[in-house]
Motif scaffolding. Structure first.
Motif, PDB file in Angstrom:
ATOM      1  N   UNK A 161     -42.564 -40.735 -37.467  1.00 10.59           N
ATOM      2  CA  UNK A 161     -42.022 -41.976 -36.896  1.00 10.59           C
ATOM      3  C   UNK A 161     -43.528 -42.404 -36.166  1.00 10.59           C
ATOM      4  N   UNK A 162     -43.986 -41.173 -35.215  1.00 10.06           N
ATOM      5  CA  UNK A 162     -45.204 -41.510 -34.699  1.00 10.06           C
ATOM      6  C   UNK A 162     -46.553 -41.857 -35.269  1.00 10.06           C
ATOM      7  N   UNK A 164     -46.228 -43.492 -38.288  1.00 10.77           N
ATOM      8  CA  UNK A 164     -46.070 -44.944 -38.953  1.00 10.77           C
ATOM      9  C   UNK A 164     -46.500 -45.921 -37.625  1.00 10.77           C
ATOM     10  N   UNK A 165     -45.595 -45.595 -36.395  1.00 13.70           N
ATOM     11  CA  UNK A 165     -45.547 -46.536 -35.154  1.00 13.70           C
ATOM     12  C   UNK A 165     -47.066 -46.527 -34.722  1.00 13.70           C
ATOM     13  N   UNK A 167     -49.820 -46.065 -36.327  1.00 13.29           N
ATOM     14  CA  UNK A 167     -50.701 -46.751 -37.344  1.00 13.29           C
ATOM     15  C   UNK A 167     -50.416 -48.325 -37.062  1.00 13.29           C
TER      16      UNK A 167
ATOM     17  N   UNK B  54     -48.204 -45.861 -26.872  1.00  9.53           N
ATOM     18  CA  UNK B  54     -47.434 -47.061 -27.727  1.00  9.53           C
ATOM     19  C   UNK B  54     -46.349 -47.662 -26.964  1.00  9.53           C
ATOM     20  N   UNK B  56     -44.273 -46.568 -24.922  1.00  7.64           N
ATOM     21  CA  UNK B  56     -43.237 -45.818 -24.563  1.00  7.64           C
ATOM     22  C   UNK B  56     -43.256 -45.196 -23.115  1.00  7.64           C
ATOM     23  N   UNK B 392     -43.874 -53.140 -40.653  1.00  7.11           N
ATOM     24  CA  UNK B 392     -43.937 -51.805 -40.410  1.00  7.11           C
ATOM     25  C   UNK B 392     -42.560 -51.096 -40.997  1.00  7.11           C
ATOM     26  N   UNK B 393     -42.890 -49.900 -41.885  1.00  7.34           N
ATOM     27  CA  UNK B 393     -41.890 -49.275 -42.582  1.00  7.34           C
ATOM     28  C   UNK B 393     -41.062 -48.305 -41.350  1.00  7.34           C
ATOM     29  N   UNK B 394     -39.724 -48.126 -41.996  1.00  6.08           N
ATOM     30  CA  UNK B 394     -38.955 -47.092 -40.959  1.00  6.08           C
ATOM     31  C   UNK B 394     -39.532 -45.773 -41.475  1.00  6.08           C
ATOM     32  N   UNK B 395     -39.480 -44.929 -40.557  1.00  9.15           N
ATOM     33  CA  UNK B 395     -39.789 -43.391 -40.833  1.00  9.15           C
ATOM     34  C   UNK B 395     -38.565 -42.867 -41.465  1.00  9.15           C
ATOM     35  N   UNK B 396     -37.359 -43.254 -41.299  1.00  8.68           N
ATOM     36  CA  UNK B 396     -36.165 -42.477 -41.829  1.00  8.68           C
ATOM     37  C   UNK B 396     -35.983 -42.985 -43.274  1.00  8.68           C
ATOM     38  N   UNK B 404     -45.907 -46.846 -49.292  1.00  9.99           N
ATOM     39  CA  UNK B 404     -45.356 -47.442 -48.453  1.00  9.99           C
ATOM     40  C   UNK B 404     -46.126 -48.588 -47.507  1.00  9.99           C
TER      41      UNK B 404
END
Lengths: 206, 562
Positions: A161-162, A164-165, A167, B54, B56, B392-396, B404
């Motif tokens: 997730x990190x 992808x996010x 990037x 990012x 957060x 943006x793809x989903x990591x899951x 991707x």
């Protein structure tokens, strides 16, 4: 270019960017590296593995990949500056498991494999890591509107997730892979889709 | 000595200050939080890749300082400074009854981060308590407040369209943010299948087209960035900082004191008039008093009740203006978070949109209006949007590699999501009291909040989900996800009702002009005075009540009746 070279050449540049992003003022390279090294930044071997994993998840194509835009250094910095101890450990353990899986299958460092081998090893690893598991008792079902996925290797999910996010919030990906306008101006409710249309790089329409 | 003291600088206090100043009164605004400045203190010019971590907030910091605030969708690194640290501003709740109290203590309060949806209550909302017997009758009807809705809408700028719906009266609008083609498709299908339902553009306090009176205040047209909660440097959404306080300042009649925590009000036992407000300096903790001819409580629902309760004295052990015992009671929010999502394969795939519109779609209440509601009174509306997937793809989701990236470049189908906002009935047991066993760092008892959804609200949960699903299916859609548990009370961030208006001093705290039954020069115009919650987002009503009460109070002063 070999990953190792990329890693050595660009690390300083990545660090500079990472510190810009995490809001730490640069006071000299010694203090920069000591900050990264303090409280759980990745060591050199872990960082090399992270670079290889990042590159395998989002490689260079006709656009730069996640390594080229500095994602590993950002993750390294976020492990120090953003992650809780729980998350930090989960991410590092996820990397360890990728390392262990590679050693048992290929008897080699993940980073030393060919890109094709890295991909096949990580694909197999991911199939197990992202295997859905029942929600643990007492764990929340969702974060407000978004369902929380529960998977076998939560650290791997966090790591991916990190990657992808970070990037897809990089200037490169937001403007080359997708399209981003910080100040769109007028709202246009209907435009024709063409061959060249790409998704907006942020949740639309609001 | 001021003519008027306004306690609180948020949505209600900003408008009260403006209206009182414009009527020639010397006004002091007291704000418990720190001073922040329009534009200077916003993080809306940073590009996404320039935001720390990012965008957060570090996880340990979230856990330590923001365990409650973090539940709000708008909390992130770019807005962090606008939310209270929960551990610095504690409150208590019973063990099994969480209340999510989302707050911002700074000049402008939550008007900086608000959701901007701006709807009028209707005649049926003002009549509801009288008709079905829940709560106390509103002392006003729609006609009493209608001109003040118009007044406020014109001033703040509300983008919307007239729809002619009795349950959602039309107002004074600047051009709406038009529906996209996915939404038009959804609208057509829903309205064809359910003739009593409407899908409209969400009415929002964003300047689709700034009017001359907005530009005079330095406000500009909306740039469709949809990062409104960071504060808008274009001044395109209404906030106290962009709009009401600058208008008040222009009169030369405004004084603002920040870091001024109101401890209590002092009442003259002979006349019943409020004579002073006691204030604690947030930093030095020094005490100070201010005097005025009239006082406006605009601290938001829970703190306004807290101030009245904390103003208790020997003659009024239950707090000031509380002979009715209604101060602190009837706390309401909206039923929140019940969301249905679906894919609409039939929506036009050759169409897209440009810009991030600061609103979505709204489906006004239809239950117990055009269609019966089985087993409950009142009803609910829906907010949502129809968006094109992709990006943006989903990591899951399984998958790594160039694929991707390639998939992310493709536009996906249209995704619809609609989230119910249900009316919560006034219930005297949903209540704010003082917790004398726990003091804040200024030595004042913290509030104890006891609030839960009741049986009428529970009856609405399944219908909200079923209606959401039925509308998506009416548009040929497939439901892909549903949030089936309502959020904890408070998370709707529409808390209200804790010092209600009413005709009868034995069952209400403020009268039909927001004037305390027991203190003629005390007014309250925030969410505390709401006698019922409707299902509409309430800020516009607070602002209209603020303007109306300000006009009335100024008139009384002029006629020497106060």
């Amino acid at each position: 270019m070999e990953l190792a070279q990329l890693f050595e050449m660009d690390r300083r540049q990545w660090l500079a960017r990472a510190f810009l992003i995490v809001g730490v003022s640069a006071t000299g390279s010694a203090s920069l590296s000591s900050l990264v090294k303090s409280e759980g930044g990745l060591d050199k071997a872990q960082f090399a593995l992270l670079v290889a994993v990042t590159d395998t998840i989002l490689p260079k194509s006709d656009t730069p990949g996640a390594v080229e835009v500095g994602v590993p250094a950002l993750i390294d910095a976020m492990v120090t500056n953003w992650a809780s101890e729980h998350t930090r450990r989960a991410i590092l353990e996820a990397l360890d498991r990728i390392d262990a899986a590679t050693r048992s299958q290929k008897n080699a460092d993940f980073a030393a494999l060919s890109p094709a081998d890295r991909k096949s090893v990580l694909q197999m690893h991911e199939a197990m890591a992202l295997d859905k598991i029942p929600r643990p008792p007492g764990a929340p079902e969702r974060a407000i509107f978004v369902e929380i996925p529960y998977v076998a290797d939560d650290g791997y999910l966090k790591l991916k997730d990190l990657v992808i996010s970070l990037y897809y919030s990089s200037e490169t990906a937001m403007t080359q892979e997708l399209i981003y306008e910080h100040v769109p101006g007028e709202w246009q409710p209907s435009i024709k889709v063409t061959e060249a249309t790409r998704p907006w790089a942020s949740i639309g329409p609001f | 000595m001021y003519d008027a003291i306004v306690i609180g600088s948020g949505m209600s206090g900003g408008i009260a200050a403006k209206e009182l100043c414009e009527r020639g009164l010397k006004v002091l605004v007291l704000e418990r939080g720190r001073k922040i400045e329009h534009v200077v203190d916003y993080m809306d010019t940073q590009m996404p890749w320039e935001l720390p971590n990012n965008n957060m907030i570090p996880e340990d910091e979230l856990a330590e300082h923001y365990p409650v605030q973090r539940q709000c969708y708008a909390v992130n690194a770019a807005t962090k400074k606008f939310w209270v640290k929960d551990n610095e501003h504690p409150y208590t709740t019973p063990e099994a009854k969480p209340f999510t109290w989302i707050r911002g203590y700074h000049l402008g309060g939550r008007s900086i981060m608000w959701g901007r949806q701006s709807y009028r209550l209707s005649e049926m909302d003002f009549e509801a308590n009288a008709k079905d017997g829940h709560g106390a009758d509103w002392p006003i009807r729609y006609r009493d407040i209608a001109p003040w809705y118009s007044h406020v809408e014109t001033f703040i700028g509300v983008a919307g369209a007239k729809e002619g719906l009795p349950q959602l009266p039309d107002g004074e609008y600047i051009p709406e943010f038009a529906l996209n083609d996915g939404e038009k498709y959804f609208k057509a299908a829903v309205e064809a299948k359910f003739p009593g339902r409407k899908v409209i553009s969400g009415r929002t306090a964003n300047l689709s087209k700034a009017q001359p009176h907005h530009e005079e205040l330095g406000r500009n047209s909306c740039q469709n960035r949809s990062i409104c909660e960071r504060g808008c440097s274009f001044g395109a959404n209404h906030s106290s900082l962009s709009s009401s306080l600058p208008a008040a300042e222009k009169t030369g009649n405004l004084t603002i004191v920040t870091d001024a925590i109101v401890h209590s009000l002092v009442q003259d036992p002979k006349t019943g008039r409020i004579t002073q407000v006691r204030v604690i300096d947030a930093n030095s903790k020094a005490g100070k008093t201010y005097e005025a001819r009239i006082f406006f409580l605009c601290a938001s629902a829970i703190p306004s009740a807290q101030i009245l309760l904390n103003s208790r004295n020997e003659a009024n052990p239950r707090g000031l203006c509380n002979k009715s015992d209604q101060v602190g009671r009837n706390l309401m929010d909206h039923i929140y978070a019940l969301t249905t999502m679906g894919i609409l394969p039939g929506a036009p795939l050759d169409s897209y949109y440009r810009g991030r519109r600061p609103t979505g779609i709204y489906i006004p209440r239809f239950r117990n209006v055009t269609e019966a509601g089985e087993g409950y009174v009142r009803g609910y509306g829906f907010q949502g949007a129809v968006v094109r997937t992709g990006g943006k793809p989903r990591a899951s989701d399984p998958g790594i590699g160039i694929e991707i990236k390639e998939n992310a470049r493709k536009l996906g189908p249209w995704l619809v999501f609609i989230s119910g906002f249900g009316e919560m009935l006034p219930n005297p047991e949903n209540r704010v009291t003082l917790n004398d066993g726990k003091l804040d760092k200024w030595g004042m008892p913290v509030v104890h909040i006891e609030c839960a959804l009741g049986p009428n609200e529970a009856q609405m949960i399944k219908p909200i989900l079923a209606d959401g699903k039925a509308m998506i299916e009416a548009a040929g859609g497939t439901v892909v996800d549903q949030a089936t548990e309502p959020g904890p009370p408070g998370l709707g961030i529409h808390e209200m009702g804790t010092a209600r208006m009413g005709r009868d001093p034995t069952t209400s705290v403020f009268n039909g002009f927001n004037q305390a039954h027991e203190a003629p020069n005390l007014f309250c115009t925030d969410g505390a005075v709401m006698a019922s919650s409707g299902s509409q987002n309430p800020s516009l009503t607070y602002m209209a009540l603020s303007a109306r009460a300000s006009d009335h109070a100024a008139q009384l002063l002029k006629e020497a009746k106060l």
